[in-house]
Every structure is written in structure tokens, then in C-alpha cells.
Design a protein around this motif. Structure first.
Motif, PDB file in Angstrom:
ATOM      1  N   ASP A  15       0.826  -1.213   0.000  1.00  0.00           N
ATOM      2  CA  ASP A  15       0.000   0.000   0.000  1.00  0.00           C
ATOM      3  C   ASP A  15       0.860   1.263   0.000  1.00  0.00           C
ATOM      4  N   ARG A  16       1.900   1.273   0.834  1.00  0.00           N
ATOM      5  CA  ARG A  16       2.789   2.439   0.937  1.00  0.00           C
ATOM      6  C   ARG A  16       3.471   2.713  -0.400  1.00  0.00           C
ATOM      7  N   ARG A  17       3.939   1.674  -1.057  1.00  0.00           N
ATOM      8  CA  ARG A  17       4.584   1.840  -2.364  1.00  0.00           C
ATOM      9  C   ARG A  17       3.600   2.384  -3.398  1.00  0.00           C
ATOM     10  N   PHE A  18       2.376   1.897  -3.360  1.00  0.00           N
ATOM     11  CA  PHE A  18       1.365   2.368  -4.300  1.00  0.00           C
ATOM     12  C   PHE A  18       1.039   3.840  -4.045  1.00  0.00           C
ATOM     13  N   ARG A  22       1.639   6.894  -6.673  1.00  0.00           N
ATOM     14  CA  ARG A  22       0.556   7.803  -7.091  1.00  0.00           C
ATOM     15  C   ARG A  22       0.899   9.254  -6.779  1.00  0.00           C
ATOM     16  N   SER A  23       1.625   9.486  -5.706  1.00  0.00           N
ATOM     17  CA  SER A  23       1.941  10.872  -5.333  1.00  0.00           C
ATOM     18  C   SER A  23       2.978  11.499  -6.260  1.00  0.00           C
ATOM     19  N   VAL A  24       3.902  10.715  -6.794  1.00  0.00           N
ATOM     20  CA  VAL A  24       4.926  11.277  -7.675  1.00  0.00           C
ATOM     21  C   VAL A  24       4.557  11.159  -9.146  1.00  0.00           C
ATOM     22  N   LEU A  25       3.552  10.359  -9.455  1.00  0.00           N
ATOM     23  CA  LEU A  25       3.162  10.145 -10.848  1.00  0.00           C
ATOM     24  C   LEU A  25       2.844  11.442 -11.589  1.00  0.00           C
ATOM     25  N   ASP A  34      10.634   2.346 -10.638  1.00  0.00           N
ATOM     26  CA  ASP A  34       9.301   1.938 -10.215  1.00  0.00           C
ATOM     27  C   ASP A  34       9.452   0.947  -9.073  1.00  0.00           C
ATOM     28  N   LYS A  35       9.017   1.323  -7.878  1.00  0.00           N
ATOM     29  CA  LYS A  35       9.187   0.457  -6.713  1.00  0.00           C
ATOM     30  C   LYS A  35       7.888  -0.252  -6.339  1.00  0.00           C
ATOM     31  N   LEU A  36       6.959  -0.304  -7.291  1.00  0.00           N
ATOM     32  CA  LEU A  36       5.715  -1.009  -7.029  1.00  0.00           C
ATOM     33  C   LEU A  36       5.948  -2.513  -6.966  1.00  0.00           C
ATOM     34  N   VAL A  37       5.086  -3.196  -6.251  1.00  0.00           N
ATOM     35  CA  VAL A  37       5.099  -4.656  -6.245  1.00  0.00           C
ATOM     36  C   VAL A  37       4.173  -5.065  -7.377  1.00  0.00           C
ATOM     37  N   HIS A  38       4.728  -5.699  -8.394  1.00  0.00           N
ATOM     38  CA  HIS A  38       3.947  -6.028  -9.589  1.00  0.00           C
ATOM     39  C   HIS A  38       3.334  -7.415  -9.533  1.00  0.00           C
ATOM     40  N   CYS A  39       3.838  -8.265  -8.668  1.00  0.00           N
ATOM     41  CA  CYS A  39       3.370  -9.643  -8.615  1.00  0.00           C
ATOM     42  C   CYS A  39       3.875 -10.283  -7.328  1.00  0.00           C
ATOM     43  N   VAL A  40       3.069 -11.199  -6.786  1.00  0.00           N
ATOM     44  CA  VAL A  40       3.495 -11.968  -5.621  1.00  0.00           C
ATOM     45  C   VAL A  40       3.523 -13.438  -6.018  1.00  0.00           C
ATOM     46  N   PHE A  41       4.705 -14.045  -5.902  1.00  0.00           N
ATOM     47  CA  PHE A  41       4.833 -15.491  -6.060  1.00  0.00           C
ATOM     48  C   PHE A  41       4.593 -16.058  -4.663  1.00  0.00           C
ATOM     49  N   TYR A  42       3.471 -16.734  -4.481  1.00  0.00           N
ATOM     50  CA  TYR A  42       3.117 -17.232  -3.157  1.00  0.00           C
ATOM     51  C   TYR A  42       3.368 -18.729  -3.097  1.00  0.00           C
ATOM     52  N   PHE A  43       4.324 -19.121  -2.269  1.00  0.00           N
ATOM     53  CA  PHE A  43       4.700 -20.526  -2.162  1.00  0.00           C
ATOM     54  C   PHE A  43       3.815 -21.233  -1.133  1.00  0.00           C
ATOM     55  N   HIS A  61      -4.875 -10.098  -2.530  1.00  0.00           N
ATOM     56  CA  HIS A  61      -5.245 -10.383  -3.923  1.00  0.00           C
ATOM     57  C   HIS A  61      -5.891  -9.212  -4.652  1.00  0.00           C
ATOM     58  N   THR A  62      -6.460  -8.262  -3.935  1.00  0.00           N
ATOM     59  CA  THR A  62      -7.057  -7.098  -4.601  1.00  0.00           C
ATOM     60  C   THR A  62      -6.025  -5.996  -4.855  1.00  0.00           C
ATOM     61  N   LYS A  63      -4.828  -6.177  -4.334  1.00  0.00           N
ATOM     62  CA  LYS A  63      -3.797  -5.152  -4.453  1.00  0.00           C
ATOM     63  C   LYS A  63      -2.725  -5.493  -5.486  1.00  0.00           C
ATOM     64  N   VAL A  64      -2.461  -6.795  -5.653  1.00  0.00           N
ATOM     65  CA  VAL A  64      -1.382  -7.224  -6.536  1.00  0.00           C
ATOM     66  C   VAL A  64      -1.701  -8.633  -7.042  1.00  0.00           C
ATOM     67  N   PRO A  65      -1.363  -8.936  -8.292  1.00  0.00           N
ATOM     68  CA  PRO A  65      -1.619 -10.291  -8.798  1.00  0.00           C
ATOM     69  C   PRO A  65      -0.819 -11.337  -8.011  1.00  0.00           C
ATOM     70  N   ILE A  66      -1.470 -12.463  -7.738  1.00  0.00           N
ATOM     71  CA  ILE A  66      -0.838 -13.561  -7.007  1.00  0.00           C
ATOM     72  C   ILE A  66      -0.645 -14.741  -7.955  1.00  0.00           C
ATOM     73  N   ILE A  67       0.549 -15.313  -7.904  1.00  0.00           N
ATOM     74  CA  ILE A  67       0.821 -16.555  -8.629  1.00  0.00           C
ATOM     75  C   ILE A  67       1.169 -17.597  -7.570  1.00  0.00           C
ATOM     76  N   PRO A  68       0.206 -18.488  -7.269  1.00  0.00           N
ATOM     77  CA  PRO A  68       0.506 -19.522  -6.283  1.00  0.00           C
ATOM     78  C   PRO A  68       1.448 -20.570  -6.873  1.00  0.00           C
ATOM     79  N   ILE A  69       2.412 -20.989  -6.063  1.00  0.00           N
ATOM     80  CA  ILE A  69       3.388 -21.988  -6.487  1.00  0.00           C
ATOM     81  C   ILE A  69       3.441 -23.075  -5.416  1.00  0.00           C
ATOM     82  N   ILE A  70       3.343 -24.305  -5.844  1.00  0.00           N
ATOM     83  CA  ILE A  70       3.450 -25.414  -4.902  1.00  0.00           C
ATOM     84  C   ILE A  70       4.934 -25.684  -4.670  1.00  0.00           C
TER      85      ILE A  70
END
Length: 118
Positions: A15-18, A22-25, A34-43, A61-70
Motif C-alpha cells: 500500500d505504501r509503495r502504491f 501515485r503521489s509522484v506520478l 518503479d518500486k511497485l510490487v507487480h506480482c506476488v509469487f506465493y509458495f 489479492h485485490t492489491k497485486v496479482p498472485i501466482i501460487p506456487i506449490i
């Protein structure tokens, strides 16, 4: 360790990164950084999906795309992997957790390339 507090720190960081982005955009002060979190690889641990896994993915999940990994899926048989993957997908749907969906054409092409390489 309170895992809820731990994953809440991660959510707050996203949230802080977003907010910063937005404030500097409008002033275009990103300078290619760009210091945004673009994706989460969730193990996910093999053979089990914990309540904390569900809670964290629900939160983010509403903030960043999740890619679940087994994790350690190489220790599972093909049948175990297939069954566990389907079970995890079902649980995520039941919990209304959205995960990143790969383009089917890309998956088909990657599968074709993997078959050619073998």
C-alpha cells in the motif's frame, strides 16, 4: 510469531509503495525507478494449504496479482501434484481469491516448446 501481524506488514508495504507511486506520478519524478510490487509469487507447502495462506491471499489479492506456487512439488508424484493443484484452485475459488491467469495461448506455446525440447 503472530503471522497476521507479519503479513499485515507486507500488505502495508504494498500500500505504501502504491501511495508513493501515485503521489509522484503527476510530477513524473519516477526516473525509471518503479518500486511497485507487480506480482506476488506465493509458495504453498506441499500437501497442505494453511489458514494463514488463505488469510494472506485474501488480504493481498485485490492489491497485486498472485501466482501460487506449490513448493517442493518435485517431491510429489504427478497424480499428487494434479490432485493438490485442483484442490488448491477449488479452495481459492471458494474463498473468492483471484489469482493471476496466464494467457491460454502462451501456456499452449510453452507446453509445445517443452515437448519439442524433450
Amino acid at each position: 510469531t503472530d503471522l497476521t501481524a507479519t503479513f499485515q506488514k507486507i500488505v502495508e508495504s504494498v500500500d505504501r509503495r502504491f501511495r508513493h507511486h501515485r503521489s509522484v506520478l503527476p510530477t513524473h519524478e519516477l526516473h525509471g525507478m518503479d518500486k511497485l510490487v507487480h506480482c506476488v509469487f506465493y509458495f504453498i507447502a506441499p500437501h497442505r494449504l494453511k489458514l494463514v495462506d488463505i488469510a494472506f491471499m485474501k488480504e493481498i489479492h485485490t492489491k497485486v496479482p498472485i501466482i501460487p506456487i506449490i513448493a517442493k512439488s518435485d517431491t510429489m508424484t504427478s497424480a499428487e501434484k494434479k490432485e493438490f493443484k485442483e484442490w488448491v484452485q477449488q479452495k481459492l475459488q471458494e474463498e473468492e481469491i483471484k489469482i493471476f491467469q496466464f494467457d491460454p495461448a502462451t501456456i499452449d506455446e510453452m507446453s509445445r516448446q517443452a515437448e519439442v525440447a524433450m
